[in-house]
Write a protein that holds these residues in place. Sequence first.
Motif, short mmCIF file in Angstrom:
data_model
loop_
_atom_site.label_atom_id
_atom_site.label_comp_id
_atom_site.label_asym_id
_atom_site.label_seq_id
_atom_site.Cartn_x
_atom_site.Cartn_y
_atom_site.Cartn_z
N SER A 1 -97.93 4.58 -5.25
CA SER A 1 -98.47 5.69 -5.67
C SER A 1 -100.11 5.80 -5.86
O SER A 1 -100.82 4.87 -5.99
N ASP B 1 -107.53 8.62 -5.44
CA ASP B 1 -108.16 7.57 -6.61
C ASP B 1 -108.27 6.11 -5.69
O ASP B 1 -107.19 6.02 -4.98
N SER C 1 -103.20 8.59 -7.37
CA SER C 1 -103.57 9.98 -7.88
C SER C 1 -104.53 10.68 -6.71
O SER C 1 -105.29 10.27 -6.10
N GLU D 1 -100.27 16.11 -7.49
CA GLU D 1 -101.25 15.37 -8.34
C GLU D 1 -101.05 13.87 -7.91
O GLU D 1 -101.97 13.32 -8.32
N THR D 2 -100.03 13.56 -7.56
CA THR D 2 -99.58 12.13 -6.97
C THR D 2 -99.13 12.30 -5.68
O THR D 2 -98.04 12.93 -5.61
#
Length: 179
Positions: free
Chosen positions: A54, A76, A56, A41-42
């Motif tokens: 980091s 993202d 997403s 997810e990350t």
Amino acid sequence: MQRTAGTDLLLVGRVIGTHGLWGELKVVCESDSPSRLVELETVWLGNSSSTAASRSVRSARSHRTKHGISILMQLDGVPDVDRAARMRGLKVYARSEDLPPLASGEYFLHDLIGAVVSTEAGTVVGELKDIWSAPASDVYVVRRSGCPDALIPAVPAIVTSVDAATGRVVIQELEGLLD
């Protein structure tokens, strides 16, 4: 996958290019199981774990090519191919606790660093200090006392036993291998 010094981040892949116009990154996996990346997810991207930032993961999927399987990842903050192209060459990291659990008998390569390498006859060769990824197989770099490092191809014909839990690697001594 390779642990990065001083952090809980593991090197899980490298950005090798882009895919399409909407900012998908093409990532080569540093694991024998690309599905591990698909489930994240990350991720953290950077030239090193200490500079990685980091992001997403919006989507991730396996992509088969003539060179093997890569992962197409949409992150993202990467809306288009131009922004994605600037990320080419970056390393992809993940926190070890975010990775799916290993199956019985599986281990992370970083768990082998420091393992005692010995022959089937019980003669200690040295300590596993590094693992290089090569096209044909991984190569174990073994630190030896009073001798140059030994380079051991990590293939079943040579590496007969690996026990990450006890830190032991057993090799078959072939003529010329340790010269």
